[in-house]
Write a protein that holds these residues in place. Structure first.
Motif, PDB file in Angstrom:
ATOM      1  N   ALA A 117       0.835  -1.199   0.000  1.00  0.00           N
ATOM      2  CA  ALA A 117       0.000   0.000   0.000  1.00  0.00           C
ATOM      3  C   ALA A 117       0.871   1.250   0.000  1.00  0.00           C
ATOM      4  O   ALA A 117       1.923   1.300   0.649  1.00  0.00           O
ATOM      5  CB  ALA A 117      -0.931  -0.004   1.202  1.00  0.00           C
ATOM      6  N   ASP A 118       0.430   2.263  -0.707  1.00  0.00           N
ATOM      7  CA  ASP A 118       1.115   3.549  -0.795  1.00  0.00           C
ATOM      8  C   ASP A 118       0.084   4.622  -0.450  1.00  0.00           C
ATOM      9  O   ASP A 118      -0.932   4.761  -1.137  1.00  0.00           O
ATOM     10  CB  ASP A 118       1.669   3.746  -2.211  1.00  0.00           C
ATOM     11  CG  ASP A 118       2.532   4.986  -2.326  1.00  0.00           C
ATOM     12  OD1 ASP A 118       2.082   6.071  -1.934  1.00  0.00           O
ATOM     13  OD2 ASP A 118       3.666   4.862  -2.825  1.00  0.00           O
ATOM     14  N   VAL A 119       0.314   5.383   0.626  1.00  0.00           N
ATOM     15  CA  VAL A 119      -0.670   6.371   1.070  1.00  0.00           C
ATOM     16  C   VAL A 119      -0.080   7.768   1.023  1.00  0.00           C
ATOM     17  O   VAL A 119       1.136   7.958   1.151  1.00  0.00           O
ATOM     18  CB  VAL A 119      -1.179   6.055   2.497  1.00  0.00           C
ATOM     19  CG1 VAL A 119      -1.893   4.711   2.512  1.00  0.00           C
ATOM     20  CG2 VAL A 119      -0.040   6.064   3.502  1.00  0.00           C
ATOM     21  N   ALA A 120      -0.946   8.751   0.829  1.00  0.00           N
ATOM     22  CA  ALA A 120      -0.531  10.155   0.818  1.00  0.00           C
ATOM     23  C   ALA A 120      -1.725  11.015   1.222  1.00  0.00           C
ATOM     24  O   ALA A 120      -2.887  10.680   0.936  1.00  0.00           O
ATOM     25  CB  ALA A 120      -0.019  10.557  -0.566  1.00  0.00           C
ATOM     26  N   VAL A 121      -1.436  12.138   1.895  1.00  0.00           N
ATOM     27  CA  VAL A 121      -2.459  13.107   2.309  1.00  0.00           C
ATOM     28  C   VAL A 121      -2.036  14.468   1.765  1.00  0.00           C
ATOM     29  O   VAL A 121      -0.867  14.869   1.903  1.00  0.00           O
ATOM     30  CB  VAL A 121      -2.605  13.163   3.842  1.00  0.00           C
ATOM     31  CG1 VAL A 121      -3.715  14.141   4.233  1.00  0.00           C
ATOM     32  CG2 VAL A 121      -2.876  11.785   4.416  1.00  0.00           C
ATOM     33  N   PHE A 122      -2.979  15.211   1.175  1.00  0.00           N
ATOM     34  CA  PHE A 122      -2.651  16.513   0.593  1.00  0.00           C
ATOM     35  C   PHE A 122      -3.929  17.334   0.456  1.00  0.00           C
ATOM     36  O   PHE A 122      -5.046  16.796   0.525  1.00  0.00           O
ATOM     37  CB  PHE A 122      -1.975  16.347  -0.775  1.00  0.00           C
ATOM     38  CG  PHE A 122      -2.658  15.365  -1.691  1.00  0.00           C
ATOM     39  CD1 PHE A 122      -3.654  15.779  -2.582  1.00  0.00           C
ATOM     40  CD2 PHE A 122      -2.323  14.014  -1.664  1.00  0.00           C
ATOM     41  CE1 PHE A 122      -4.288  14.878  -3.422  1.00  0.00           C
ATOM     42  CE2 PHE A 122      -2.953  13.100  -2.498  1.00  0.00           C
ATOM     43  CZ  PHE A 122      -3.938  13.532  -3.378  1.00  0.00           C
ATOM     44  N   PRO A 123      -3.821  18.649   0.284  1.00  0.00           N
ATOM     45  CA  PRO A 123      -5.009  19.507   0.200  1.00  0.00           C
ATOM     46  C   PRO A 123      -5.890  19.154  -0.996  1.00  0.00           C
ATOM     47  O   PRO A 123      -5.399  18.771  -2.064  1.00  0.00           O
ATOM     48  CB  PRO A 123      -4.419  20.914   0.055  1.00  0.00           C
ATOM     49  CG  PRO A 123      -3.050  20.815   0.627  1.00  0.00           C
ATOM     50  CD  PRO A 123      -2.570  19.432   0.291  1.00  0.00           C
ATOM     51  N   ASN A 124      -7.192  19.319  -0.815  1.00  0.00           N
ATOM     52  CA  ASN A 124      -8.161  19.082  -1.885  1.00  0.00           C
ATOM     53  C   ASN A 124      -8.210  20.327  -2.776  1.00  0.00           C
ATOM     54  O   ASN A 124      -8.559  21.414  -2.299  1.00  0.00           O
ATOM     55  CB  ASN A 124      -9.536  18.800  -1.275  1.00  0.00           C
ATOM     56  CG  ASN A 124     -10.565  18.401  -2.315  1.00  0.00           C
ATOM     57  OD1 ASN A 124     -10.503  18.816  -3.470  1.00  0.00           O
ATOM     58  ND2 ASN A 124     -11.529  17.612  -1.924  1.00  0.00           N
TER      59      ASN A 124
END
Length: 645
Positions: free
Chosen positions: A248-255
């Motif tokens: 799994a590869d996860v990332a969080v960033f602004p919409n």
């Protein structure tokens, strides 16, 4: 008086002499020689435009005997087992219409028939007189006119009749899509767990592309955002071995379309099998040969596509062919791919006609697959159809149950959809395999050549994802797409519950739109339901916790892998997010806009183009460049295709 009589006699003599010369001209071999090259060029033009010479001959004969109507595209081969060269290297795109024949030039050069000028002849249309008839001018009541005037007048009539012949068109308004309403935002404290089945289908993207290429916006129900996203490969880190086939590869960033909200990207990469180590294939082609499959973009395209697939298989693989139209029949018993000519010859001889007995065809196909079941290989039925199951099915739920029970025996189903106007993808959504829509020969090459391993050979089955959100950091969340793949919370750990399959080297992407606890809420708080955070709530360092369950291809017991989504995965600016994450976001936004833009606000096509252009990255096959063209096409496309009589 004598002078008047002399002039009358001279005039009559000239008329008689001119008529005799004209009759000699139209009856002479030289005149026939003028027409012959035209007919030869027309015949050669048929060969150049049709998939095979036999097909062209058959269409030409049928056109002369019938009124104008869409013609059934049929290919036959008088030598059993001998494939045509067109099948080995197919091309579905029709050549542009050639220029009209310069008949006037032929008329002017009738005195030199051995060196007629080059022409670009076109095949005669139904109801129109032949070129030979037009050139020789066999019309008795017009023989008194000058030869050139006679011929030119008939040429104009011929052209007028050509222009009046209606062009074949797709049916309109009968497409059916097994879609569901868009996912809504959920309150993380009330429903913190989201569960869904992996989906690697790409049919929706190709259908959307086909509609936009007709300058028509696709129906909202045909747009599955996750299938648009997963049409593209992404450069996630690959697993190390087939024994642990997922990472799994996860990332969080602004919409980018909602200030104050964020996106969580979950990417899954499957282990890529080596060509030398992949298992044997036991394949059954189940081909719809009903009357609705006659157009060029249906059965002829299917035949070319499957011929391409045959060239990708190993000699020890086996293929059988079942057709259905009115009733089902076995066109080819299970045959080793080492007999490639026999297989290609059978495919080339398929013809369209009759109604659709789809259920009986599926039963026969599975019977052949079970009869030749390979316990150490991959057993798969590949259904090619326009979805027009109009005969032989009284209960679609019963058919779906039949397909699911067959899967428990180890036989997978893949669906190749073609055509438009009466496309029905309900079975494709329950096929436990790949569902692809083949609108062009390039798409066939992508699915069956470039991605043949991922299309045919699974490295994990019953793949499920469950995401638990942390109410301390996430107030609300929404899964983008996957509406037809949602599962109950308790389905995740139940190995009896069916889920999606991931093929060799395949990537799968999911996006969640989240509202942080201090962000702009979408769902109002309840008057009586507010609860204080629990004292033992998880650390605010985590946004969510991702769990993935899967089974190895020959196992009935699932394996669990998990990963946290924490601050270490977060990017403060959208421009700093991984390139693949930004491109997937642009595709997701495009799909949401096509579905009505309920959750994207004022974010428009130009915004999609801006993001996608900046995140295009490495694009060896041109898929991402094509996406940019589709977004531009959507800006000017009509809202609905006009109905035709």
């Amino acid at each position: 008086m004598k002078r008047t009589r002399y002039l009358l006699a001279a005039s009559l003599a000239c008329i008689v002499a001119g008529s005799g010369a004209y009759l000699h001209l139209i009856q002479s071999p030289q005149s026939q020689d003028v027409a012959a090259p035209v007919e030869q060029k027309m015949a050669s033009n048929d060969v150049a435009q049709a998939p095979s010479t036999v097909q062209a001959k058959k269409e030409s004969e049928s056109q002369k005997e019938s009124l104008p109507q869409p013609q059934t595209q049929v290919q036959t081969d008088t030598q059993a087992g001998k494939p045509s060269q067109q099948t080995a290297a197919p091309s579905v795109a029709a050549a542009p219409p050639p220029a009209k024949p310069r008949v006037e030039s032929l008329i002017a050069s009738r005195d030199a028939p051995k060196a007629p000028p080059a022409t670009a002849s076109r095949a005669p249309m139904p109801g129109a007189p032949s070129e030979k008839y037009a050139l020789r001018g066999r019309n008795d009541h017009m023989q008194s006119r000058a030869p050139s005037a006679l011929l030119l007048s008939q040429v104009e009539v011929f052209r007028d009749q050509r222009e009046r012949v209606p062009a074949a068109s797709e049916p309109v308004g009968r497409d059916k899509f097994a879609n569901a309403p868009e996912n809504a935002f959920k309150v993380a404290r009330d429903a913190p767990v989201s569960t869904f089945s992996i989906d690697v289908d790409t049919a929706s993207y190709a259908f959307v592309r086909a509609q936009l290429n007709r300058n028509v916006l696709p129906p909202a129900a045909s747009v599955r955002t996750e299938e648009l996203i997963n049409y593209f490969p992404y450069a996630y880190e690959a697993p190390a071995s087939a024994s642990e086939p997922f990472r799994a590869d996860v990332a969080v960033f602004p919409n980018p379309w909602a200030e104050g909200r964020k996106l969580i990207r979950i990417g899954v990469k499957g282990y890529a099998l080596q060509q030398t180590s992949r298992p044997r294939a036991n394949l059954v082609f189940l081909i719809d040969t009903s009357g609705s499959m006659a157009p060029q973009n249906r059965l002829p395209l299917v035949k070319q596509s499957l011929a391409m697939l045959v060239t990708q298989l190993k000699p020890e693989d086996r293929i059988a062919i079942v057709t259905y139209a009115g009733n089902a029949g076995t066109a080819l018993e299970p045959t080793s791919v080492s007999e490639k000519a026999k297989i290609l010859g059978t495919i080339d001889r398929l013809e369209a006609g009759g109604s659709t007995a789809g259920a009986e065809g599926i039963r026969q196909a599975y019977a052949l697959a079970e009869q030749n079941f390979d316990a150490s290989g991959v057993n798969r039925v590949i259904l090619a159809t326009d979805g027009d199951f109009n005969v032989g099915i009284t209960n679609k739920d019963e058919l779906q149950g039949f397909v699911e029970r067959q899967r428990e025996k180890g036989i997978f189903l893949s669906v190749l959809g073609v055509g438009a106007g009466n496309y029905n993808d309900a079975l494709a959504q329950n096929g436990n395999g790949v569902a692809a829509y083949i609108d062009t020969i390039n798409e066939a090459r992508k699915v069956l050549v470039e991605e043949a391993s991922s299309t045919l050979f699974p490295i994990g089955k019953d793949v499920k994802i469950q995401v638990e959100f942390n109410p301390a950091t996430v107030a609300e969340y929404r899964l983008i797409g996957y509406e037809t793949r949602l599962l109950n919370r308790d389905d995740f750990s139940n190995d009896k519950v069916d889920a999606g399959d991931v093929g060799s080297g395949q990537t799968v992407t999911a996006l969640y739109d989240i509202v942080p606890v201090d962000g702009p809420r979408v769902v109002d708080d309840l008057r009586y339901g507010a609860q204080a955070p629990a004292s033992d709530s998880p650390s605010p360092a985590e946004y969510a916790f991702v769990k993935i369950r899967y089974k190895l291809p020959r196992s009935d017991q699932s394996v669990l892998v998990s990963t946290p989504v924490d601050r270490a995965s977060e990017h403060g600016r959208f421009e700093d997010a991984p390139l693949d994450a930004r491109f997937a976001t642009s595709v997701a936004a495009f799909g949401e806009i096509l579905r009505g833009g309920k959750h994207t606000g004022r974010f428009g096509y130009d915004d999609v183009l801006r993001i996608a252009s900046a995140a295009r990255g490495d694009d060896p096959y041109g898929y991402r460049s094509e996406f940019l063209q589709l977004v531009r096409a959507a800006k000017t496309a009509s809202a609905m295709q006009p109905l035709r009589p």
